[in-house]
Design a protein around this motif. Structure first.
Motif, PDB file in Angstrom:
ATOM      1  N   LEU A 214      44.675  45.515  45.269  1.00 20.36           N
ATOM      2  CA  LEU A 214      43.509  45.481  44.393  1.00 20.36           C
ATOM      3  C   LEU A 214      42.432  44.641  45.069  1.00 20.36           C
ATOM      4  O   LEU A 214      42.744  43.780  45.894  1.00 20.36           O
ATOM      5  CB  LEU A 214      43.855  44.841  43.045  1.00 20.36           C
ATOM      6  N   PRO A 215      41.164  44.845  44.721  1.00 19.76           N
ATOM      7  CA  PRO A 215      40.117  43.967  45.248  1.00 19.76           C
ATOM      8  C   PRO A 215      40.422  42.517  44.893  1.00 19.76           C
ATOM      9  O   PRO A 215      40.968  42.228  43.823  1.00 19.76           O
ATOM     10  CB  PRO A 215      38.852  44.462  44.535  1.00 19.76           C
ATOM     11  N   ARG A 216      40.068  41.612  45.783  1.00 28.21           N
ATOM     12  CA  ARG A 216      40.368  40.195  45.572  1.00 28.21           C
ATOM     13  C   ARG A 216      39.829  39.694  44.230  1.00 28.21           C
ATOM     14  O   ARG A 216      40.498  38.933  43.509  1.00 28.21           O
ATOM     15  CB  ARG A 216      39.775  39.371  46.724  1.00 28.21           C
ATOM     16  N   GLU A 217      38.635  40.111  43.849  1.00 28.93           N
ATOM     17  CA  GLU A 217      38.054  39.656  42.586  1.00 28.93           C
ATOM     18  C   GLU A 217      38.920  40.071  41.403  1.00 28.93           C
ATOM     19  O   GLU A 217      39.148  39.279  40.470  1.00 28.93           O
ATOM     20  CB  GLU A 217      36.644  40.226  42.430  1.00 28.93           C
ATOM     21  N   ASP A 218      39.422  41.300  41.432  1.00 24.30           N
ATOM     22  CA  ASP A 218      40.283  41.776  40.353  1.00 24.30           C
ATOM     23  C   ASP A 218      41.612  41.036  40.338  1.00 24.30           C
ATOM     24  O   ASP A 218      42.155  40.724  39.266  1.00 24.30           O
ATOM     25  CB  ASP A 218      40.524  43.275  40.495  1.00 24.30           C
ATOM     26  N   LYS A 219      42.150  40.742  41.515  1.00 24.57           N
ATOM     27  CA  LYS A 219      43.431  40.033  41.575  1.00 24.57           C
ATOM     28  C   LYS A 219      43.292  38.625  41.008  1.00 24.57           C
ATOM     29  O   LYS A 219      44.195  38.135  40.325  1.00 24.57           O
ATOM     30  CB  LYS A 219      43.949  39.991  43.011  1.00 24.57           C
ATOM     31  N   GLU A 220      42.183  37.981  41.275  1.00 23.53           N
ATOM     32  CA  GLU A 220      41.969  36.647  40.711  1.00 23.53           C
ATOM     33  C   GLU A 220      41.858  36.704  39.191  1.00 23.53           C
ATOM     34  O   GLU A 220      42.344  35.812  38.486  1.00 23.53           O
ATOM     35  CB  GLU A 220      40.711  36.015  41.316  1.00 23.53           C
ATOM     36  N   LYS A 221      41.212  37.759  38.679  1.00 22.70           N
ATOM     37  CA  LYS A 221      41.119  37.904  37.220  1.00 22.70           C
ATOM     38  C   LYS A 221      42.498  37.992  36.595  1.00 22.70           C
ATOM     39  O   LYS A 221      42.802  37.307  35.608  1.00 22.70           O
ATOM     40  CB  LYS A 221      40.299  39.147  36.867  1.00 22.70           C
ATOM     41  N   VAL A 222      43.338  38.846  37.142  1.00 27.99           N
ATOM     42  CA  VAL A 222      44.676  39.029  36.583  1.00 27.99           C
ATOM     43  C   VAL A 222      45.534  37.792  36.800  1.00 27.99           C
ATOM     44  O   VAL A 222      46.259  37.353  35.899  1.00 27.99           O
ATOM     45  CB  VAL A 222      45.352  40.274  37.201  1.00 27.99           C
ATOM     46  N   ALA A 223      45.451  37.216  37.988  1.00 29.48           N
ATOM     47  CA  ALA A 223      46.330  36.096  38.338  1.00 29.48           C
ATOM     48  C   ALA A 223      46.049  34.850  37.510  1.00 29.48           C
ATOM     49  O   ALA A 223      46.984  34.169  37.077  1.00 29.48           O
ATOM     50  CB  ALA A 223      46.198  35.774  39.829  1.00 29.48           C
ATOM     51  N   PHE A 224      44.747  34.544  37.266  1.00 26.96           N
ATOM     52  CA  PHE A 224      44.484  33.308  36.529  1.00 26.96           C
ATOM     53  C   PHE A 224      43.157  33.266  35.788  1.00 26.96           C
ATOM     54  O   PHE A 224      43.040  32.585  34.768  1.00 26.96           O
ATOM     55  CB  PHE A 224      44.586  32.092  37.467  1.00 26.96           C
ATOM     56  N   ARG A 225      42.144  33.975  36.239  1.00 25.24           N
ATOM     57  CA  ARG A 225      40.817  33.798  35.636  1.00 25.24           C
ATOM     58  C   ARG A 225      40.752  34.312  34.196  1.00 25.24           C
ATOM     59  O   ARG A 225      40.106  33.678  33.339  1.00 25.24           O
ATOM     60  CB  ARG A 225      39.747  34.468  36.495  1.00 25.24           C
ATOM     61  N   ASN A 226      41.368  35.452  33.904  1.00 26.37           N
ATOM     62  CA  ASN A 226      41.351  35.954  32.524  1.00 26.37           C
ATOM     63  C   ASN A 226      42.044  34.991  31.573  1.00 26.37           C
ATOM     64  O   ASN A 226      41.595  34.777  30.439  1.00 26.37           O
ATOM     65  CB  ASN A 226      42.013  37.330  32.457  1.00 26.37           C
ATOM     66  N   ALA A 227      43.155  34.399  32.018  1.00 22.68           N
ATOM     67  CA  ALA A 227      43.876  33.437  31.190  1.00 22.68           C
ATOM     68  C   ALA A 227      43.060  32.162  30.998  1.00 22.68           C
ATOM     69  O   ALA A 227      43.060  31.566  29.915  1.00 22.68           O
ATOM     70  CB  ALA A 227      45.233  33.117  31.809  1.00 22.68           C
ATOM     71  N   GLU A 228      42.380  31.718  32.056  1.00 25.31           N
ATOM     72  CA  GLU A 228      41.509  30.539  31.923  1.00 25.31           C
ATOM     73  C   GLU A 228      40.476  30.762  30.824  1.00 25.31           C
ATOM     74  O   GLU A 228      40.240  29.896  29.986  1.00 25.31           O
ATOM     75  CB  GLU A 228      40.793  30.256  33.247  1.00 25.31           C
ATOM     76  N   LYS A 229      39.879  31.946  30.843  1.00 25.19           N
ATOM     77  CA  LYS A 229      38.820  32.255  29.875  1.00 25.19           C
ATOM     78  C   LYS A 229      39.377  32.376  28.462  1.00 25.19           C
ATOM     79  O   LYS A 229      38.813  31.821  27.495  1.00 25.19           O
ATOM     80  CB  LYS A 229      38.126  33.556  30.292  1.00 25.19           C
ATOM     81  N   LEU A 230      40.515  33.072  28.310  1.00 23.74           N
ATOM     82  CA  LEU A 230      41.074  33.294  26.985  1.00 23.74           C
ATOM     83  C   LEU A 230      41.615  32.020  26.365  1.00 23.74           C
ATOM     84  O   LEU A 230      41.382  31.743  25.179  1.00 23.74           O
ATOM     85  CB  LEU A 230      42.205  34.342  27.068  1.00 23.74           C
TER      86      LEU A 230
END
Length: 286
Positions: free
Chosen positions: A265-281
């Protein structure tokens, strides 16, 4: 998932202080700048990266596990079949909120665990007794140092019921996390949208499929397979998918983090799944 009380939004937490609140931090694994540059140079459309190259490139990914489980002696007694079942759950480390859990997180490179009480937790305790039990569990998460799964289709069916009964029209800000790559939702998504769209047209404020995108988040827990992730992302935005391992009901955390580092996956998408989405939620910061 039992709610966990937490500090101010986007507060930074040190590892040991976070452990005392039951979600543990582990040291991240970083590549040298030279190593990263070498991987970046290889990202040529004419010479696509292989799985091993992608994994090396993304060794520095941070991870938040959003569907990890814990228990207490009281919960083990409530939610187990017999003494042998209790012994099994203790053996795999379900009630361990200290060094063993930290060690496994270190080995897998998992920075933070978002913990849920062992299901069915207090759901089967009626009335005020159940409310008081849930409160004690949550206070333990905040103050302490520290499965039975709902059979998977039942989770999906219950989510559909919540939508069709208008729960999210009455509570539009309600947020629900579904585990295990959507508990079968990708398989049923088009049928739910097509077959239930017209019957709910007059009773719901939005098309039935829109609620999956507005009120739900989905985790990867225990399903470390590229094709399943691809199927989930076919219907659900990458902004709504979060990494999880389902610890301790898996062989190792490392199996999950190694798998996701190699996902193409694109690096930006992988960061979202790996930790950024959880940080935001969850309003936390790794």
């Amino acid at each position: 998932m039992a709610p966990i009380e937490r500090g101010p939004t986007h507060s930074s937490m040190g590892r040991r202080s976070f452990v005392t609140r039951t979600a543990a931090l582990a040291a991240g694994v970083a590549l040298s700048a030279a190593g990263l540059a070498a991987c970046d140079d290889a990202a040529d459309p004419k010479n696509p990266l292989g799985d091993e190259d992608i994994a090396r490139r993304d060794q520095d990914l941070k991870f938040i596990g959003t569907e990890e489980t814990y228990s207490t002696p009281e919960l083990l007694k409530l939610n187990s079949i017999n003494d042998d079942h209790i012994a099994f759950l203790e053996e795999i480390g379900l009630a361990d909120l200290g060094e063993r859990r930290l060690r496994d997180m270190d080995e897998g490179g998992l920075n933070v665990q978002i913990l849920s009480a062992h299901t069915p937790a207090v759901q089967n305790v009626p009335g005020q007794e159940g409310i008081d039990f849930a409160y004690r569990l949550n206070r333990q998460l905040v103050e302490g140092p520290m499965a039975d799964y709902p059979w998977h289709q039942e989770v999906l069916i219950q989510a559909v019921r919540m939508i069709t009964y208008g729960v999210f029209d009455r509570f539009p800000d309600l947020k629900v996390i579904i585990g295990h790559m959507g508990e079968g939702l990708p398989f049923y998504y088009e049928r739910i949208a097509n077959d239930m769209g017209e019957p709910t047209e007059d009773s719901l404020e939005k098309p039935i499929e829109q609620y999956w995108h507005d009120n739900f988040w989905f985790t990867t827990s225990a399903f470390f397979q590229d094709n399943l992730l691809e199927q989930l992302l076919k219907y659900i935005s990458v902004d709504r998918v979060m990494f999880a391992t389902d610890y301790p009901f898996i062989d190792s955390i490392k199996e999950g983090t190694d798998w996701f580092r190699a996902v193409d996956l694109p690096r930006e998408d992988k960061e979202k799944v790996a930790f950024r989405n959880a940080e935001k939620l969850f309003g936390i910061e790794v």
